[in-house]
Design an enzyme around this catalytic site. Structure first.
Site, mmCIF file in Angstrom:
data_model
loop_
_atom_site.group_PDB
_atom_site.id
_atom_site.type_symbol
_atom_site.label_atom_id
_atom_site.label_comp_id
_atom_site.label_asym_id
_atom_site.label_seq_id
_atom_site.Cartn_x
_atom_site.Cartn_y
_atom_site.Cartn_z
ATOM 1 C CG HIS A 166 -1.866 1.166 1.227
ATOM 2 N ND1 HIS A 166 -3.132 1.093 0.707
ATOM 3 C CD2 HIS A 166 -1.717 2.442 1.669
ATOM 4 C CE1 HIS A 166 -3.731 2.272 0.830
ATOM 5 N NE2 HIS A 166 -2.880 3.107 1.423
ATOM 6 C CG HIS A 182 1.879 7.586 0.398
ATOM 7 N ND1 HIS A 182 1.265 8.786 0.102
ATOM 8 C CD2 HIS A 182 0.890 6.759 0.826
ATOM 9 C CE1 HIS A 182 -0.033 8.688 0.362
ATOM 10 N NE2 HIS A 182 -0.281 7.482 0.792
ATOM 11 C CE LYS A 228 -2.985 9.184 -2.886
ATOM 12 N NZ LYS A 228 -2.721 7.940 -2.204
#
Length: 294
Positions: A166, A182, A228
């Site tokens: 993730h 990220h 995003k």
């Protein structure tokens, strides 16, 4: 109960900031902006409505104008990290199959980061705080459970996610929404292969308007045609620094969602860590302000 978020309204968490600054100083594998890599910030990204995958492109060129890939791949922790990036199914709801090769890659990565001064420092801190065993093998198992243990993010399928996937790789929800992603190395590699399109930086005001030397960035991008609206990432830092930082915040709090304000180097950051049982659900930094300004 530990609660790092509880004193965040009062401002900076001094204890966590102190150890994070130690990690920052020890991060000798952090790449140097303007030398090892060059980013091109371009325009400020616009508003994207919830659920929309339409975004105005305020950045004609990629975010990464240059990355010294030879240097990147010559550093052991980055090399092992890059090997992990193709080990996952992109969509939640699709069960992960972990091959023996992939399991070995997980362990090689953990072994490599555990040899760095960054992880040794984080380990010592956590032992001192009673949150980790002093035995390195036990600590490695703890790290494995936090980052690589599979769990159900989408209840309809099998074990389809883990903290590492993730946070560092990224995944999609029902093929309609980007979750996670990220990490700057993954962003750069996906951008290089034409899967990521940088749309511009995100900033609320002058205090968090970024510059090319910043090691933290709030940004907007599309990944395989999904947008995003706001993502955030460290830029240039080593994988061991990110794993150490998020592990430390995760283990120092029992909250389901921890938001801790820290001052690291010249950055005022909010570090967000969400728990998924005994594993990390997501974690990322948010730039609040920087005094790294001309």
């Amino acid at each position: 109960m530990l609660c790092l978020s509880c004193n965040s309204s009062a401002g900076v968490n001094e204890d966590i900031s102190a150890v994070l600054n130690e990690l920052w100083k020890l991060d000798t594998n952090r790449l140097k902006p303007g030398k090892d890599y060059i980013i091109s910030l371009q325009g400020r990204a616009g508003y994207v409505a919830q659920g929309s995958n339409q975004a105005q492109d305020r950045a004609r060129a990629p975010l990464f104008a240059h990355v010294d890939e030879d240097k990147l791949r010559s550093i052991e922790t980055y090399a092992h990290f890059i090997n992990l990036l193709d080990n996952y199914e992109m969509s939640t709801g699709v069960a992960e199959t972990v091959t023996s090769q992939e399991m070995m890659e997980n362990h090689l990565f953990l072994d490599a980061i555990l040899q760095t001064e960054v992880m040794k420092c984080a380990h010592r801190y956590l032992v001192r705080k009673g949150q980790a065993s002093s035995d390195t093998a036990q600590f490695k198992k703890q790290l494995f459970d936090i980052w690589f243990r599979l769990y159900h993010r989408d209840r309809s399928g099998g074990q389809d996610s883990c903290g590492f996937e993730h946070v560092f790789v990224g995944e999609t929800k029902y093929g309609k929404e980007i979750m996670g992603l990220h990490n700057w190395v993954q962003f750069y590699l996906q951008e290089k292969h034409g899967h990521v399109d940088y749309k511009g930086y995100k900033a609320r005001g002058n205090k968090d308007t970024p510059d090319e030397d910043d090691h933290v960035l709030n940004l907007q991008f599309s990944w395989k045609d999904l947008v995003k609206p706001v993502g955030s990432s460290f830029i240039g830092v080593s994988p061991e620094f990110e794993v150490a930082l998020y592990t430390l915040v995760f283990l120092m709090s029992n909250e389901k969602v921890t938001n801790v304000i820290v001052k690291v180097d010249e950055y005022l950051l909010e570090v967000v860590v969400c728990r998924y049982g005994f594993s990390i659900g997501t974690s990322y930094p948010k730039m609040l302000s920087s005094n790294n300004r001309d």
